[in-house]
Design an enzyme around this catalytic site. Structure first.
Site, PDB file in Angstrom:
ATOM      1  N   GLU A  72       0.855  -1.199   0.000  1.00 48.93           N
ATOM      2  CA  GLU A  72       0.000   0.000   0.000  1.00 48.93           C
ATOM      3  C   GLU A  72       0.884   1.239   0.000  1.00 48.93           C
ATOM      4  OE1 GLU A  72      -2.687  -0.162   3.296  1.00 48.93           O
ATOM      5  OE2 GLU A  72      -3.580  -2.054   2.586  1.00 48.93           O
ATOM      6  N   PRO A  73       0.303   2.388  -0.282  1.00 50.56           N
ATOM      7  CA  PRO A  73       1.129   3.600  -0.283  1.00 50.56           C
ATOM      8  C   PRO A  73       1.937   3.768   1.006  1.00 50.56           C
ATOM      9  CG  PRO A  73      -1.036   4.068  -1.203  1.00 50.56           C
ATOM     10  CD  PRO A  73      -1.077   2.650  -0.724  1.00 50.56           C
ATOM     11  N   SER A  94       7.818  -2.121   2.968  1.00 47.35           N
ATOM     12  CA  SER A  94       8.579  -3.124   3.714  1.00 47.35           C
ATOM     13  C   SER A  94       7.854  -3.510   5.003  1.00 47.35           C
ATOM     14  CB  SER A  94       9.968  -2.572   4.078  1.00 47.35           C
ATOM     15  OG  SER A  94      10.669  -2.237   2.909  1.00 47.35           O
ATOM     16  N   ARG A 136      34.579 -10.213 -30.683  1.00 42.75           N
ATOM     17  CA  ARG A 136      34.911  -8.782 -30.840  1.00 42.75           C
ATOM     18  C   ARG A 136      36.425  -8.564 -30.734  1.00 42.75           C
ATOM     19  NH1 ARG A 136      33.686  -3.796 -32.746  1.00 42.75           N
ATOM     20  NH2 ARG A 136      34.245  -2.126 -31.298  1.00 42.75           N
ATOM     21  N   GLY A 160      29.940  -3.012 -24.259  1.00 43.32           N
ATOM     22  CA  GLY A 160      30.230  -1.645 -24.671  1.00 43.32           C
ATOM     23  C   GLY A 160      28.991  -0.924 -25.185  1.00 43.32           C
ATOM     24  N   GLU A 184       9.193  -8.470  -3.207  1.00 42.46           N
ATOM     25  CA  GLU A 184       9.163  -9.604  -2.250  1.00 42.46           C
ATOM     26  C   GLU A 184      10.195  -9.433  -1.137  1.00 42.46           C
ATOM     27  OE1 GLU A 184       8.487 -13.556  -3.769  1.00 42.46           O
ATOM     28  OE2 GLU A 184       7.659 -12.708  -5.607  1.00 42.46           O
ATOM     29  N   THR A 224      13.028  -6.187   0.193  1.00 39.37           N
ATOM     30  CA  THR A 224      14.274  -5.616  -0.327  1.00 39.37           C
ATOM     31  C   THR A 224      15.491  -6.365   0.248  1.00 39.37           C
ATOM     32  OG1 THR A 224      14.464  -4.070   1.511  1.00 39.37           O
ATOM     33  CG2 THR A 224      13.219  -3.306  -0.411  1.00 39.37           C
TER      34      THR A 224
HETATM   35  C1  LIG Z   1       8.413  -4.561 -10.101  1.00 38.58           C
HETATM   36  C2  LIG Z   1       7.704  -4.625  -8.793  1.00 38.58           C
HETATM   37  C3  LIG Z   1       6.662  -5.513  -8.634  1.00 38.58           C
HETATM   38  C4  LIG Z   1       5.968  -5.567  -7.432  1.00 38.58           C
HETATM   39  N1  LIG Z   1       4.892  -6.417  -7.324  1.00 38.58           N
HETATM   40  C5  LIG Z   1       4.175  -6.440  -6.161  1.00 38.58           C
HETATM   41  C6  LIG Z   1       3.018  -7.279  -6.046  1.00 38.58           C
HETATM   42  O1  LIG Z   1       2.655  -7.994  -6.994  1.00 38.58           O
HETATM   43  N2  LIG Z   1       2.312  -7.234  -4.893  1.00 38.58           N
HETATM   44  C7  LIG Z   1       2.674  -6.459  -3.832  1.00 38.58           C
HETATM   45  O2  LIG Z   1       1.978  -6.487  -2.819  1.00 38.58           O
HETATM   46  N3  LIG Z   1       3.779  -5.640  -3.914  1.00 38.58           N
HETATM   47  C8  LIG Z   1       4.522  -5.630  -5.052  1.00 38.58           C
HETATM   48  N4  LIG Z   1       5.619  -4.789  -5.162  1.00 38.58           N
HETATM   49  C9  LIG Z   1       5.954  -3.930  -4.052  1.00 38.58           C
HETATM   50  C10 LIG Z   1       7.193  -4.361  -3.297  1.00 38.58           C
HETATM   51  O3  LIG Z   1       6.933  -5.530  -2.565  1.00 38.58           O
HETATM   52  C11 LIG Z   1       7.669  -3.189  -2.438  1.00 38.58           C
HETATM   53  O4  LIG Z   1       8.158  -2.213  -3.349  1.00 38.58           O
HETATM   54  C12 LIG Z   1       8.747  -3.583  -1.456  1.00 38.58           C
HETATM   55  O5  LIG Z   1       8.236  -4.422  -0.453  1.00 38.58           O
HETATM   56  C13 LIG Z   1       9.392  -2.354  -0.804  1.00 38.58           C
HETATM   57  O6  LIG Z   1       8.431  -1.474  -0.329  1.00 38.58           O
HETATM   58  P1  LIG Z   1       8.525   0.084  -0.741  1.00 38.58           P
HETATM   59  O7  LIG Z   1       8.685   0.161  -2.213  1.00 38.58           O
HETATM   60  O8  LIG Z   1       7.341   0.763  -0.153  1.00 38.58           O
HETATM   61  O9  LIG Z   1       9.851   0.615  -0.104  1.00 38.58           O
HETATM   62  P2  LIG Z   1      10.096   1.057   1.422  1.00 38.58           P
HETATM   63  O10 LIG Z   1       9.568   0.030   2.350  1.00 38.58           O
HETATM   64  O11 LIG Z   1       9.649   2.450   1.598  1.00 38.58           O
HETATM   65  O12 LIG Z   1      11.685   1.008   1.460  1.00 38.58           O
HETATM   66  C14 LIG Z   1      12.504   2.002   0.849  1.00 38.58           C
HETATM   67  C15 LIG Z   1      13.952   1.720   1.224  1.00 38.58           C
HETATM   68  O13 LIG Z   1      14.093   1.732   2.649  1.00 38.58           O
HETATM   69  C16 LIG Z   1      14.679   0.530   3.065  1.00 38.58           C
HETATM   70  N5  LIG Z   1      14.155   0.143   4.371  1.00 38.58           N
HETATM   71  C17 LIG Z   1      12.867   0.016   4.773  1.00 38.58           C
HETATM   72  N6  LIG Z   1      12.814  -0.376   6.050  1.00 38.58           N
HETATM   73  C18 LIG Z   1      14.095  -0.517   6.480  1.00 38.58           C
HETATM   74  C19 LIG Z   1      14.695  -0.927   7.700  1.00 38.58           C
HETATM   75  N7  LIG Z   1      13.974  -1.285   8.747  1.00 38.58           N
HETATM   76  N8  LIG Z   1      16.050  -0.950   7.764  1.00 38.58           N
HETATM   77  C20 LIG Z   1      16.808  -0.629   6.686  1.00 38.58           C
HETATM   78  N9  LIG Z   1      16.298  -0.244   5.504  1.00 38.58           N
HETATM   79  C21 LIG Z   1      14.950  -0.192   5.400  1.00 38.58           C
HETATM   80  C22 LIG Z   1      14.306  -0.516   2.011  1.00 38.58           C
HETATM   81  O14 LIG Z   1      15.210  -1.609   2.011  1.00 38.58           O
HETATM   82  C23 LIG Z   1      14.420   0.329   0.755  1.00 38.58           C
HETATM   83  O15 LIG Z   1      15.765   0.386   0.363  1.00 38.58           O
HETATM   84  C24 LIG Z   1       6.345  -4.739  -6.364  1.00 38.58           C
HETATM   85  C25 LIG Z   1       7.427  -3.856  -6.511  1.00 38.58           C
HETATM   86  C26 LIG Z   1       8.098  -3.797  -7.712  1.00 38.58           C
HETATM   87  C27 LIG Z   1       9.232  -2.831  -7.858  1.00 38.58           C
END
Ligand SMILES: Cc1cc2nc3c(=O)[nH]c(=O)nc-3n(C[C@H](O)[C@H](O)[C@H](O)COP(=O)(O)OP(=O)(O)OC[C@H]3O[C@@H](n4cnc5c(N)ncnc54)[C@H](O)[C@@H]3O)c2cc1C
Length: 378
Positions: A127-128, A132, A266, A338, A362, A364
């Site tokens: 969600e927005p 994580s 190459r 290249g 799934e 980070t």
């Molecule tokens: C191509 C793609 C496909 C996806 N498909 C799905 C899907 O099908 N269903 C679904 O539900 N979601 C999906 N997602 C969402 C994905 O699971 C989330 O993007 C991911 O879990 C990270 O959440 P966020 O983007 O909100 O980043 P954030 O949680 O905001 O994290 C941003 C950064 O902060 C770091 N961070 C966060 N917490 C901590 C901590 N405690 N300590 C250190 N670092 C931290 C993270 O590692 C990251 O580097 C998809 C994302 C992508 C890019």
């Protein structure tokens, strides 16, 4: 195809046979398909690929809950086409909650058409304000007579807009935090489910946002019991993380093979690039890191198949190591090739755009590292 000798300790004979069949299928039917030019074309191609996978019974490993077979499929598909890999992976992601937590009626209703590729699934967790930290899910589901009514927003959802069935995570009791999260099977045509629009990636991958606005589903849309959704979601991710690592291995293998082909033919400074030691160093590092990643990947899948309840640490190690490795390998491949390597038409540029997301979705890399450290410090 993974070197069978490298991972043979982790495979049963049927896996070795599947590795060969999957690789031949990917070469024959997937690799030759043209990369879609835009998001609309990627959405069409994803549905077409699902049809191909379903018709050929290639989705079966998902339904067998065979972690090694799923890894072998993703390894082979990702080497040929990151989009085909994503289609396989997402069908697994949307289906595993049903396999792990569905009633026999839910399984009876959905699993047949999903396995045939006629019903496309999606996994709607993020969600927005809940990335994580999934425990922050703000979408709610409240009982209303014999129904549930869902309200909230989901973002970054793969297959949003083209899926037929969404596994939606929503809170049935916000006072209970993660223990109040439940999982619902919501058909795309459920009243109140709205596709808000695509979120366009640099690589072809159908992604988008959905809104749930007074979205009414019958009580039998609930998977398992109320409050079981968080555990179901985590168990799904735990089981599927090694397959993300396998996809990373497939992409790195393609990067290595494209690099080898290129540096052998190459010529610069009067000889093939392959004869320069700085080039050889890159090749050696790519091959060694790939072998290490594959061992971690198939070890995690093996432990799951052999009945280990949780493979949290093994899966986190495989996912973080393999996806970081694949990023480096693909970057090295672009460097070795290249200028031609950054043309959108070149396979390594396609990999370069596709591989990045694996370190994020799934869970980070950082979250995987926290999981590993958490297990160490228990
Ligand atoms: C191509 C793609 C496909 C996806 N498909 C799905 C899907 O099908 N269903 C679904 O539900 N979601 C999906 N997602 C969402 C994905 O699971 C989330 O993007 C991911 O879990 C990270 O959440 P966020 O983007 O909100 O980043 P954030 O949680 O905001 O994290 C941003 C950064 O902060 C770091 N961070 C966060 N917490 C901590 C901590 N405690 N300590 C250190 N670092 C931290 C993270 O590692 C990251 O580097 C998809 C994302 C992508 C890019």
């Amino acid at each position: 195809m993974p070197d069978a000798r490298l991972i043979r300790a982790f495979l049963d004979p049927q896996h070795t046979a599947l590795a060969e069949r999957a690789s031949a299928f990917a070469d024959r039917e997937i690799a030759k398909r043209t990369e879609p030019a835009d998001d609309a074309a990627a959405r069409q191609e994803a549905r077409a690929l699902l049809g191909v996978l379903g018709e050929g019974n290639w989705l079966q490993p998902v339904f067998d809950l065979d972690a090694r077979a799923c890894c072998l499929m993703r390894d082979a598909l990702a080497e040929a086409s990151p989009l085909a890999d994503a289609v396989f992976a997402l069908q697994g992601l949307g289906t595993t909650p049903i396999l792990l937590g569905g009633s026999s009626a839910q399984k009876q209703r959905w699993l047949g058409p999903i396995s045939q590729g006629k019903v496309m699934t999606a996994f709607a967790m993020t969600e927005p304000e809940a990335g994580s930290d999934v425990s922050g899910i703000a979408t709610t589901a409240r009982r209303d007579g014999t129904s549930f009514v869902l309200d909230g927003a989901k973002t970054l959802i793969s297959n949003a807009g083209i899926a037929d069935l969404y596994a939606v995570f929503a809170s049935t009791d916000r006072t209970k935090g993660p223990k109040g999260i439940s999982c619902f099977l919501v058909p795309a045509d459920a009243p109140g489910l709205r596709f808000k629009g695509p979120q366009v990636l640099s690589a072809p991958h159908p992604l988008g946002e959905i809104a749930l606005e007074n979205c009414q589903v019958p009580a039998d849309a609930l998977l398992g019991t109320e409050g079981r959704g968080y555990a179901l979601g985590l168990a799904t991710l735990d089981r599927l993380r090694p397959t993300v690592a396998a996809a990373a291995c497939g992409m790195a293998a393609r990067a290595l093979s494209e690099s080898l082909d290129h540096v052998k033919q190459r010529q610069q400074f009067g000889k093939p690039l392959a004869q320069f030691q700085l080039v050889q160093q890159k090749l050696a590092r790519m091959a060694t890191d790939l072998a290490a990643a594959r061992l971690l990947t198939y070890r995690a899948a093996y432990e799951k198949d052999k009945g280990q309840e949780r493979i949290t640490s093994e899966a986190a190690m495989a996912k973080s190591f393999a996806t970081e490795m694949a990023q480096r390998a693909v970057d090295d491949a672009v460097q070795l090739i290249g200028g031609r390597g950054v043309l959108t038409s070149h396979p390594v540029d396609r990999l370069y755009r596709a591989v990045r997301a694996l370190r994020i979705y799934e869970g980070t890399t950082e979250i995987q590292q926290l999981i590993i450290a958490g297990e160490l410090l228990k």
